[in-house]
Write an enzyme that holds these catalytic residues in place. Sequence first.
Site, short mmCIF file in Angstrom:
data_model
loop_
_atom_site.label_atom_id
_atom_site.label_comp_id
_atom_site.label_asym_id
_atom_site.label_seq_id
_atom_site.Cartn_x
_atom_site.Cartn_y
_atom_site.Cartn_z
CB SER A 191 -79.79 76.14 62.01
OG SER A 191 -79.61 75.68 60.70
N1 LIG Z 1 -75.53 69.31 54.48
C1 LIG Z 1 -76.52 70.09 55.19
C2 LIG Z 1 -76.05 70.24 56.61
C3 LIG Z 1 -77.12 70.82 57.50
C4 LIG Z 1 -76.68 70.78 58.96
O1 LIG Z 1 -75.60 70.25 59.31
N2 LIG Z 1 -77.51 71.33 59.82
C5 LIG Z 1 -77.25 71.28 61.25
C6 LIG Z 1 -77.81 72.52 61.91
S1 LIG Z 1 -77.00 73.99 61.32
C7 LIG Z 1 -77.98 70.08 61.79
O2 LIG Z 1 -79.18 70.11 61.93
N3 LIG Z 1 -77.27 68.99 62.04
C8 LIG Z 1 -77.87 67.81 62.52
C9 LIG Z 1 -77.21 66.59 61.97
O3 LIG Z 1 -76.31 66.73 61.10
O4 LIG Z 1 -77.60 65.50 62.37
C10 LIG Z 1 -76.66 71.46 54.49
O5 LIG Z 1 -75.83 71.78 53.62
O6 LIG Z 1 -77.60 72.19 54.79
#
Ligand SMILES: N[C@@H](CCC(=O)N[C@@H](CS)C(=O)NCC(=O)O)C(=O)O
Length: 225
Positions: free
Chosen positions: A15
């Site tokens: 991730s």
């Molecule tokens: N806005 C969050 C985004 C985090 C994100 O998109 N993580 C991904 C993995 S790298 C995830 O788990 N997505 C699942 C989802 O958006 O439902 C950040 O800046 O950390």
Amino acid sequence: MPNRKVVKFFFDVISPYSYFGFEGITRHRSVWKTPIQMKPFYFAGVVKHSENPGLPLRVPIKEKYMHKDLLFSAQYWGIPFRLPKDYTNMMLNTSSIVPQRILVASQLRDNALMEDVARALWHRFYAYGKPIFTKSQVAEVLRDLHVKNSEELLMMSDSAEVKNILRENTDEAIGNGCFGAPWMHITDNHGKVLQTVFGSDRLPQVADFLAEPFKGPMREKKQNA
Ligand SMILES: N[C@@H](CCC(=O)N[C@@H](CS)C(=O)NCC(=O)O)C(=O)O
């Protein structure tokens, strides 16, 4: 004794947003009194259990945005970053179980070692585009870091103890509603979860909840240039 809170930070090297959150939270360790517990977990297990169909990489318009947002965020955190070749395909079809177990094995030896290994894995992948998902790929990282008895660490990563800890960490997050990464639990000093948090971009709110300062990207603390 003050009623001290604790932050648990759940992450997976697959991730990229975990990378940003990991940098952000570990850089804040120097200015926070709140203890931070780092918890390697298995992202694919989370996605499966939460039946999350909404991974940004699976939705073309979000994928396009995410590619730009990753570069934008990496720049903010001062992290060398380019998208590895065939990125989406690799991210959706690769298992991170090997590096995650090796991180757990490293943490059993020493948390600082685990953090060095995690950071070096991400750096290899995002600065150089080299994969980090097989034992031999992780072994190269351990060798570059001059990790002592790295063979032993690799063997240990196949042990029941390590497999159980990774499963327990993942279940702990899932049990509190996790669907993505990075994921955080803010607990009281008895371990009761007071707040769950998704995303590296929530660190200002985490700091506020902890009554700790949020110091931005603290780019002067970056370790990989
Ligand atoms: N806005 C969050 C985004 C985090 C994100 O998109 N993580 C991904 C993995 S790298 C995830 O788990 N997505 C699942 C989802 O958006 O439902 C950040 O800046 O950390």
